[in-house]
Design a protein around this motif. Structure first.
Motif, mmCIF file in Angstrom:
data_model
loop_
_atom_site.group_PDB
_atom_site.id
_atom_site.type_symbol
_atom_site.label_atom_id
_atom_site.label_comp_id
_atom_site.label_asym_id
_atom_site.label_seq_id
_atom_site.Cartn_x
_atom_site.Cartn_y
_atom_site.Cartn_z
ATOM 1 N N GLY A 100 0.796 -1.224 0.000
ATOM 2 C CA GLY A 100 0.000 0.000 0.000
ATOM 3 C C GLY A 100 0.825 1.268 0.000
ATOM 4 N N ALA A 101 2.107 1.169 0.338
ATOM 5 C CA ALA A 101 2.971 2.349 0.324
ATOM 6 C C ALA A 101 3.267 2.767 -1.113
ATOM 7 N N LYS A 102 3.470 4.058 -1.327
ATOM 8 C CA LYS A 102 3.723 4.569 -2.675
ATOM 9 C C LYS A 102 5.113 4.202 -3.173
ATOM 10 N N THR A 103 6.101 4.240 -2.292
ATOM 11 C CA THR A 103 7.465 3.876 -2.670
ATOM 12 C C THR A 103 8.245 3.493 -1.425
ATOM 13 N N ALA A 104 9.264 2.674 -1.613
ATOM 14 C CA ALA A 104 10.223 2.340 -0.552
ATOM 15 C C ALA A 104 11.576 2.895 -0.974
ATOM 16 N N VAL A 105 12.210 3.630 -0.080
ATOM 17 C CA VAL A 105 13.462 4.324 -0.381
ATOM 18 C C VAL A 105 14.636 3.564 0.240
ATOM 19 N N GLY A 106 15.628 3.221 -0.568
ATOM 20 C CA GLY A 106 16.803 2.548 -0.017
ATOM 21 C C GLY A 106 17.679 1.965 -1.108
ATOM 22 N N ILE A 107 18.770 1.354 -0.690
ATOM 23 C CA ILE A 107 19.716 0.771 -1.635
ATOM 24 C C ILE A 107 19.216 -0.591 -2.119
ATOM 25 N N LYS A 108 19.859 -1.111 -3.168
ATOM 26 C CA LYS A 108 19.678 -2.501 -3.576
ATOM 27 C C LYS A 108 20.694 -3.324 -2.793
ATOM 28 N N ASN A 109 20.254 -3.962 -1.722
ATOM 29 C CA ASN A 109 21.190 -4.621 -0.808
ATOM 30 C C ASN A 109 22.006 -5.723 -1.474
ATOM 31 N N LEU A 110 21.350 -6.550 -2.274
ATOM 32 C CA LEU A 110 22.052 -7.670 -2.904
ATOM 33 C C LEU A 110 23.146 -7.169 -3.845
ATOM 34 N N GLU A 111 22.799 -6.234 -4.714
ATOM 35 C CA GLU A 111 23.761 -5.719 -5.684
ATOM 36 C C GLU A 111 24.893 -4.964 -4.998
ATOM 37 N N ALA A 112 24.550 -4.189 -3.964
ATOM 38 C CA ALA A 112 25.570 -3.437 -3.240
ATOM 39 C C ALA A 112 26.557 -4.373 -2.544
ATOM 40 N N ALA A 113 26.023 -5.430 -1.940
ATOM 41 C CA ALA A 113 26.889 -6.381 -1.244
ATOM 42 C C ALA A 113 27.811 -7.117 -2.210
ATOM 43 N N LYS A 114 27.343 -7.345 -3.440
ATOM 44 C CA LYS A 114 28.219 -7.952 -4.450
ATOM 45 C C LYS A 114 29.450 -7.080 -4.682
ATOM 46 N N LEU A 115 29.250 -5.763 -4.744
ATOM 47 C CA LEU A 115 30.374 -4.839 -4.931
ATOM 48 C C LEU A 115 31.414 -5.028 -3.833
ATOM 49 N N LEU A 116 30.931 -5.152 -2.591
ATOM 50 C CA LEU A 116 31.854 -5.320 -1.472
ATOM 51 C C LEU A 116 32.539 -6.681 -1.533
ATOM 52 N N GLY A 117 31.802 -7.716 -1.924
ATOM 53 C CA GLY A 117 32.403 -9.043 -2.066
ATOM 54 C C GLY A 117 33.477 -9.066 -3.135
ATOM 55 N N ASP A 147 20.075 -10.513 2.276
ATOM 56 C CA ASP A 147 20.549 -10.137 0.944
ATOM 57 C C ASP A 147 22.002 -9.658 0.986
ATOM 58 N N ARG A 148 22.367 -8.984 2.053
ATOM 59 C CA ARG A 148 23.756 -8.509 2.164
ATOM 60 C C ARG A 148 24.731 -9.680 2.250
ATOM 61 N N VAL A 149 24.363 -10.682 3.014
ATOM 62 C CA VAL A 149 25.219 -11.863 3.123
ATOM 63 C C VAL A 149 25.283 -12.602 1.785
ATOM 64 N N SER A 150 24.126 -12.788 1.146
ATOM 65 C CA SER A 150 24.097 -13.485 -0.146
ATOM 66 C C SER A 150 24.915 -12.744 -1.193
ATOM 67 N N GLY A 151 24.742 -11.426 -1.248
ATOM 68 C CA GLY A 151 25.473 -10.636 -2.230
ATOM 69 C C GLY A 151 26.966 -10.656 -1.991
ATOM 70 N N PHE A 152 27.362 -10.581 -0.731
ATOM 71 C CA PHE A 152 28.783 -10.626 -0.393
ATOM 72 C C PHE A 152 29.396 -11.947 -0.849
ATOM 73 N N LYS A 153 28.693 -13.040 -0.583
ATOM 74 C CA LYS A 153 29.187 -14.359 -1.015
ATOM 75 C C LYS A 153 29.288 -14.428 -2.543
ATOM 76 N N GLN A 154 28.276 -13.912 -3.229
ATOM 77 C CA GLN A 154 28.293 -13.937 -4.687
ATOM 78 C C GLN A 154 29.458 -13.135 -5.248
ATOM 79 N N GLY A 155 29.724 -11.975 -4.629
ATOM 80 C CA GLY A 155 30.841 -11.157 -5.070
ATOM 81 C C GLY A 155 32.177 -11.846 -4.858
ATOM 82 N N LEU A 156 32.327 -12.504 -3.714
ATOM 83 C CA LEU A 156 33.553 -13.264 -3.450
ATOM 84 C C LEU A 156 33.736 -14.384 -4.478
#
Length: 312
Positions: A100-117, A147-156
């Motif tokens: 019901g909310a119009k928008t959710a504001v924030g980062i893409k956790n999975l994609e961002a964590a891949k960068l760090l991985g 998602d942060r953990v999954s993305g980090f693993k994927q990046g590694l």
């Protein structure tokens, strides 16, 4: 109801106002609202769903034009969303989507964590020159942190680096809990030489556990997520084990919440998910986005906004 003075009235109910991340989100929102001449008030639910519901209902009764919230539990706010719909008051959320909310504001956790991985993998290969034995200090009860953990693993994995994840623990997103569970993991695996935490508290709690175990801190590499406050930025620039963190720029998130609230109030279309910038921060590039100002750090909004253009 509030008197109509012609100003846009925005209410924000945060879920955990004592945490530095949310303090900086509120600061960004408050400063932006002041710059634009909007009426802005906020309340802290302190991780209490019943309290958040009551605070939201109170703001709706006052007659806010837009309600913003960081949900304690995205699935527990149906009564608030029903009242908002009845009153035709739009809702904007931070990080987590609420039906019901119009928008959710924030980062893409999975994609961002891949960068760090990927950054970590490059660091393992080109700086450590040894196999990384990784401890992950996670928070498996939340979608974003999973998602942060999954993305980090994927990046590694994608980096081709030599690594082994020796244990994953639930640090609860809190430094004291992260310290306790990391201490047990480090006792069981004293060969750990890399710690990834899903937020600054998790990373720093794990680092403290390593130090208190009497191990050689020069052999540890710490990677975090958020770099949202003084502790994370201080650790990043100290020359210690904290080598990189995924910058999430909470002040910019707060600014974007206000901007999207105003856009919706003005009848403009907004995406279901409003993406805010994220990038790997190190001691070398932190000054591009933040300037040290006494004990505080001042964000460079233009530089952070530039990341969005680069990432399109």
């Amino acid at each position: 109801a509030a008197a109509d003075d012609g100003k846009v009235k925005i209410g924000y109910v945060v879920n955990f106002g004592s945490h530095e991340w949310y303090q900086n989100v509120v600061k960004g929102a408050e400063d932006t609202a002041k710059e634009e001449g909007y009426d802005f008030e906020w309340a802290d639910a302190n991780v209490d769903l019943a309290k958040q519901i009551s605070q939201c209902e109170n703001m709706l009764t006052k007659g806010v034009d837009v309600l913003m919230l960081s949900p304690v539990d995205p699935d527990g706010l149906s009564s608030v969303m029903s009242q908002a719909e009845e009153q035709e008051t739009p809702v904007v959320t931070e990080s987590n989507t609420v039906p019901g909310a119009k928008t959710a504001v924030g980062i893409k956790n999975l994609e961002a964590a891949k960068l760090l991985g990927e950054w970590a993998g490059d660091y393992i290969t080109n700086t450590l020159h040894t196999k990384a034995k990784v401890l992950i200090v996670g928070l498996p009860t939340q979608v974003d942190t999973r998602d942060r953990v999954s993305g980090f693993k994927q990046g590694l994995e994608a980096s081709g680096a030599d690594f082994e994840i020796v244990q994953e623990v639930n640090g609860g997103g809190l430094k004291d809990q992260a310290l306790d569970v990391s201490a047990d993991a480090i006792t069981a695996h004293p060969d750990i030489n890399m710690i990834f935490g899903i937020n600054d508290d998790s990373a720093l709690g794990g680092t403290q556990a390593y130090q208190e175990a009497g191990l050689d801190i020069s052999k540890l590499t710490t990677l975090g997520f958020g770099v949202e406050g003084r502790a994370g930025k201080g650790a990043l620039t100290s020359g210690g084990p904290y080598k990189a963190g995924l910058g999430m720029f909470p002040e910019y998130v707060g600014r974007t919440l206000i901007e999207q609230a105003k856009a919706i109030h003005d009848g403009k279309e907004v995406p279901e998910r409003t993406i805010t910038p994220a990038t790997v921060l190190t001691a070398d590039n932190l000054s591009q986005y933040y300037t040290k100002d006494g004990d505080d750090w001042k964000i460079n909004y233009d530089a952070v906004k530039g990341l969005l253009e680069q990432q399109k």
